[in-house]
Scaffold this motif. Sequence first.
Motif, PDB file in Angstrom:
ATOM      1  N   LEU A  66       0.881  -1.169   0.000  1.00  0.00           N
ATOM      2  CA  LEU A  66       0.000   0.000   0.000  1.00  0.00           C
ATOM      3  C   LEU A  66       0.919   1.219   0.000  1.00  0.00           C
ATOM      4  CD1 LEU A  66      -3.034   0.698   0.091  1.00  0.00           C
ATOM      5  CD2 LEU A  66      -2.789   1.053   2.548  1.00  0.00           C
ATOM      6  N   THR A  67       1.037   1.847  -1.158  1.00  0.00           N
ATOM      7  CA  THR A  67       2.093   2.851  -1.337  1.00  0.00           C
ATOM      8  C   THR A  67       1.597   4.289  -1.180  1.00  0.00           C
ATOM      9  OG1 THR A  67       1.700   2.864  -3.708  1.00  0.00           O
ATOM     10  CG2 THR A  67       3.348   1.329  -2.892  1.00  0.00           C
ATOM     11  N   ARG A  68       0.271   4.458  -1.141  1.00  0.00           N
ATOM     12  CA  ARG A  68      -0.236   5.835  -1.016  1.00  0.00           C
ATOM     13  C   ARG A  68      -0.260   6.233   0.456  1.00  0.00           C
ATOM     14  NH1 ARG A  68      -4.073   4.566  -5.647  1.00  0.00           N
ATOM     15  NH2 ARG A  68      -3.272   5.899  -7.301  1.00  0.00           N
ATOM     16  N   VAL A 126       2.452   6.911   9.144  1.00  0.00           N
ATOM     17  CA  VAL A 126       2.073   5.486   9.196  1.00  0.00           C
ATOM     18  C   VAL A 126       2.734   4.694   8.058  1.00  0.00           C
ATOM     19  CG1 VAL A 126       0.137   3.866   8.993  1.00  0.00           C
ATOM     20  CG2 VAL A 126      -0.111   5.941  10.368  1.00  0.00           C
ATOM     21  N   TYR A 127       2.707   5.255   6.849  1.00  0.00           N
ATOM     22  CA  TYR A 127       3.337   4.571   5.713  1.00  0.00           C
ATOM     23  C   TYR A 127       4.789   4.213   6.058  1.00  0.00           C
ATOM     24  CZ  TYR A 127       5.679   4.233   1.129  1.00  0.00           C
ATOM     25  OH  TYR A 127       6.451   3.833   0.068  1.00  0.00           O
ATOM     26  N   ALA A 128       5.523   5.217   6.539  1.00  0.00           N
ATOM     27  CA  ALA A 128       6.943   5.014   6.836  1.00  0.00           C
ATOM     28  C   ALA A 128       7.129   4.032   8.004  1.00  0.00           C
ATOM     29  CB  ALA A 128       7.588   6.357   7.141  1.00  0.00           C
ATOM     30  N   THR A 130       5.213   1.531   8.772  1.00  0.00           N
ATOM     31  CA  THR A 130       4.986   0.155   8.311  1.00  0.00           C
ATOM     32  C   THR A 130       6.162  -0.334   7.459  1.00  0.00           C
ATOM     33  OG1 THR A 130       3.697   0.860   6.373  1.00  0.00           O
ATOM     34  CG2 THR A 130       2.463   0.332   8.389  1.00  0.00           C
ATOM     35  N   LYS A 131       6.797   0.587   6.734  1.00  0.00           N
ATOM     36  CA  LYS A 131       7.944   0.162   5.914  1.00  0.00           C
ATOM     37  C   LYS A 131       9.136  -0.199   6.813  1.00  0.00           C
ATOM     38  CE  LYS A 131       7.704   0.234   1.752  1.00  0.00           C
ATOM     39  NZ  LYS A 131       7.087  -0.733   0.796  1.00  0.00           N
ATOM     40  N   VAL A 132       9.326   0.542   7.903  1.00  0.00           N
ATOM     41  CA  VAL A 132      10.422   0.216   8.827  1.00  0.00           C
ATOM     42  C   VAL A 132      10.188  -1.162   9.451  1.00  0.00           C
ATOM     43  CG1 VAL A 132      11.539   0.844  11.016  1.00  0.00           C
ATOM     44  CG2 VAL A 132      10.999   2.618   9.347  1.00  0.00           C
TER      45      VAL A 132
HETATM   46  N1  LIG Z   1       6.967   4.875  -6.648  1.00  0.00           N
HETATM   47  C1  LIG Z   1       7.716   5.566  -5.799  1.00  0.00           C
HETATM   48  O1  LIG Z   1       7.949   6.773  -6.020  1.00  0.00           O
HETATM   49  C2  LIG Z   1       8.303   4.894  -4.590  1.00  0.00           C
HETATM   50  C3  LIG Z   1       9.126   5.636  -3.745  1.00  0.00           C
HETATM   51  C4  LIG Z   1       9.682   5.017  -2.623  1.00  0.00           C
HETATM   52  C5  LIG Z   1       9.435   3.673  -2.364  1.00  0.00           C
HETATM   53  N2  LIG Z   1       8.620   2.977  -3.187  1.00  0.00           N
HETATM   54  C6  LIG Z   1       8.339   1.561  -2.858  1.00  0.00           C
HETATM   55  O2  LIG Z   1       8.540   0.765  -4.015  1.00  0.00           O
HETATM   56  C7  LIG Z   1       7.576  -0.291  -4.069  1.00  0.00           C
HETATM   57  C8  LIG Z   1       6.849  -0.252  -5.398  1.00  0.00           C
HETATM   58  O3  LIG Z   1       6.209   1.013  -5.537  1.00  0.00           O
HETATM   59  P1  LIG Z   1       5.249   1.351  -6.743  1.00  0.00           P
HETATM   60  O4  LIG Z   1       5.212   2.823  -6.859  1.00  0.00           O
HETATM   61  O5  LIG Z   1       5.599   0.521  -7.931  1.00  0.00           O
HETATM   62  O6  LIG Z   1       3.842   0.863  -6.141  1.00  0.00           O
HETATM   63  P2  LIG Z   1       2.407   0.815  -6.859  1.00  0.00           P
HETATM   64  O7  LIG Z   1       2.487   1.404  -8.224  1.00  0.00           O
HETATM   65  O8  LIG Z   1       1.418   1.390  -5.914  1.00  0.00           O
HETATM   66  O9  LIG Z   1       2.166  -0.745  -7.013  1.00  0.00           O
HETATM   67  C9  LIG Z   1       1.911  -1.554  -5.900  1.00  0.00           C
HETATM   68  C10 LIG Z   1       1.318  -2.820  -6.418  1.00  0.00           C
HETATM   69  O10 LIG Z   1       1.068  -3.708  -5.317  1.00  0.00           O
HETATM   70  C11 LIG Z   1      -0.089  -4.452  -5.655  1.00  0.00           C
HETATM   71  N3  LIG Z   1      -0.727  -5.054  -4.484  1.00  0.00           N
HETATM   72  C12 LIG Z   1      -1.219  -4.411  -3.395  1.00  0.00           C
HETATM   73  N4  LIG Z   1      -1.784  -5.301  -2.567  1.00  0.00           N
HETATM   74  C13 LIG Z   1      -1.664  -6.515  -3.153  1.00  0.00           C
HETATM   75  C14 LIG Z   1      -2.053  -7.833  -2.784  1.00  0.00           C
HETATM   76  N5  LIG Z   1      -2.722  -8.067  -1.646  1.00  0.00           N
HETATM   77  N6  LIG Z   1      -1.774  -8.854  -3.609  1.00  0.00           N
HETATM   78  C15 LIG Z   1      -1.136  -8.633  -4.766  1.00  0.00           C
HETATM   79  N7  LIG Z   1      -0.708  -7.411  -5.175  1.00  0.00           N
HETATM   80  C16 LIG Z   1      -0.986  -6.369  -4.365  1.00  0.00           C
HETATM   81  C17 LIG Z   1      -0.988  -3.397  -6.268  1.00  0.00           C
HETATM   82  O11 LIG Z   1      -2.008  -4.009  -6.986  1.00  0.00           O
HETATM   83  P3  LIG Z   1      -3.393  -3.219  -7.225  1.00  0.00           P
HETATM   84  O12 LIG Z   1      -3.080  -2.173  -8.242  1.00  0.00           O
HETATM   85  O13 LIG Z   1      -4.296  -4.299  -7.694  1.00  0.00           O
HETATM   86  O14 LIG Z   1      -3.771  -2.627  -5.909  1.00  0.00           O
HETATM   87  C18 LIG Z   1       0.007  -2.630  -7.153  1.00  0.00           C
HETATM   88  O15 LIG Z   1       0.097  -3.190  -8.446  1.00  0.00           O
HETATM   89  C19 LIG Z   1       6.655  -0.089  -2.861  1.00  0.00           C
HETATM   90  O16 LIG Z   1       7.055  -0.942  -1.842  1.00  0.00           O
HETATM   91  C20 LIG Z   1       6.882   1.357  -2.443  1.00  0.00           C
HETATM   92  O17 LIG Z   1       6.725   1.506  -1.045  1.00  0.00           O
HETATM   93  C21 LIG Z   1       8.035   3.553  -4.300  1.00  0.00           C
END
Ligand SMILES: NC(=O)c1ccc[n+]([C@@H]2O[C@H](COP(=O)([O-])OP(=O)(O)OC[C@H]3O[C@@H](n4cnc5c(N)ncnc54)[C@H](OP(=O)(O)O)[C@@H]3O)[C@@H](O)[C@H]2O)c1
Length: 300
Positions: A66-68, A126-128, A130-132
């Motif tokens: 959950l990235t939002r 909260v996001y941060a 949970t990541k820690v």
């Molecule tokens: N993008 C950034 O700028 C950024 C920055 C810092 C860190 N990160 C970290 O990098 C990682 C990837 O980020 P992202 O931006 O690519 O995230 P994202 O676009 O939000 O993609 C997250 C994916 O997780 C899937 N997901 C969620 N719950 C699930 C479940 N129960 N079973 C299967 N799939 C599930 C979602 O599927 P649905 O679409 O179906 O919900 C979505 O496709 C995350 O851990 C994030 O914290 C990202």
Amino acid sequence: MERHTVWITGAGGLIGSQLVQSASRWAPAVRVLPILRDRCDLTDRHAVERCFAEDSPDLVIHCAGLTRSPLCQSDPALARRLNVEMTGCLAEVAAARRLIFLSTDLVFDGRRGMYRETDPPNPLNVYAETKVEAEERVLAHPRHVVVRTSLNFGESPTGDRAFNEEMAKAWRAGKTLSCFTDEYRSVIPVESTARALWVLARWWLDEPAGDHHRIFHLAGAERLSRWQIAQWVAAQYPECRPKLEPGSLRDYQGGPRPADTSLDIARIQKLLDFSLPRFSEWVRDRLAQRSKDTSVAPGA
Ligand SMILES: NC(=O)c1ccc[n+]([C@@H]2O[C@H](COP(=O)([O-])OP(=O)(O)OC[C@H]3O[C@@H](n4cnc5c(N)ncnc54)[C@H](OP(=O)(O)O)[C@@H]3O)[C@@H](O)[C@H]2O)c1
């Protein structure tokens, strides 16, 4: 040589989809299995165990979660389930294999900036948090690695996951965006994140001997304010008629926000066969390439 199988969770998201798309270029010897929610809900342990046994991946690159941040703040229980429990379960199921977990620069409180992997996290939301916690679950397993990244610029399959896609949406709706001149990140193009992750994955799959660092900071090579970042983003969306105004974190009314979570990338840079980009230079090159492409007459 045996062909490695790699699971990409969150393969429908911003970073996961880029990993899948770029695998043939940066890791052609790897068999990539995108894990989407319709095949495997990662919150269902039985489903995870069944799919894992069927595919027998050598490595998991775990991008799902959950990235939002606002959603995590309003529903901490869901954030915990998707970020901590889901990650902990996957780390356990993959304990005899390898796993790379995507975490965030927001694990830091932002009081100092240019954080190294050895600096202690101090999450402010909260996001941060949970990541820690998820990082701790991952690092409890000696074959698993944590990669903290920063804001990623790019295009997601759903068109609504990258920060720049949200900015463009607001501009299309005629809004003016207020961007802090005193909040700093190390923004990175998602294609560079994916390329670096593939280098890391190949290295980690080759079972390097000895003790190794298991936390890496993967970000752009330039510390920029939100205001500077927004201007480089705006330059790429002229069709949206971008409107920006400078703001200050001091005037922000919401919850706590870290002021400077820029990252020191020296550790991962030593492993890479390319230089992580400075965002401003990357955008300049991209715009120059775009204008070259449009100035070539069709059929010329
Ligand atoms: N993008 C950034 O700028 C950024 C920055 C810092 C860190 N990160 C970290 O990098 C990682 C990837 O980020 P992202 O931006 O690519 O995230 P994202 O676009 O939000 O993609 C997250 C994916 O997780 C899937 N997901 C969620 N719950 C699930 C479940 N129960 N079973 C299967 N799939 C599930 C979602 O599927 P649905 O679409 O179906 O919900 C979505 O496709 C995350 O851990 C994030 O914290 C990202």
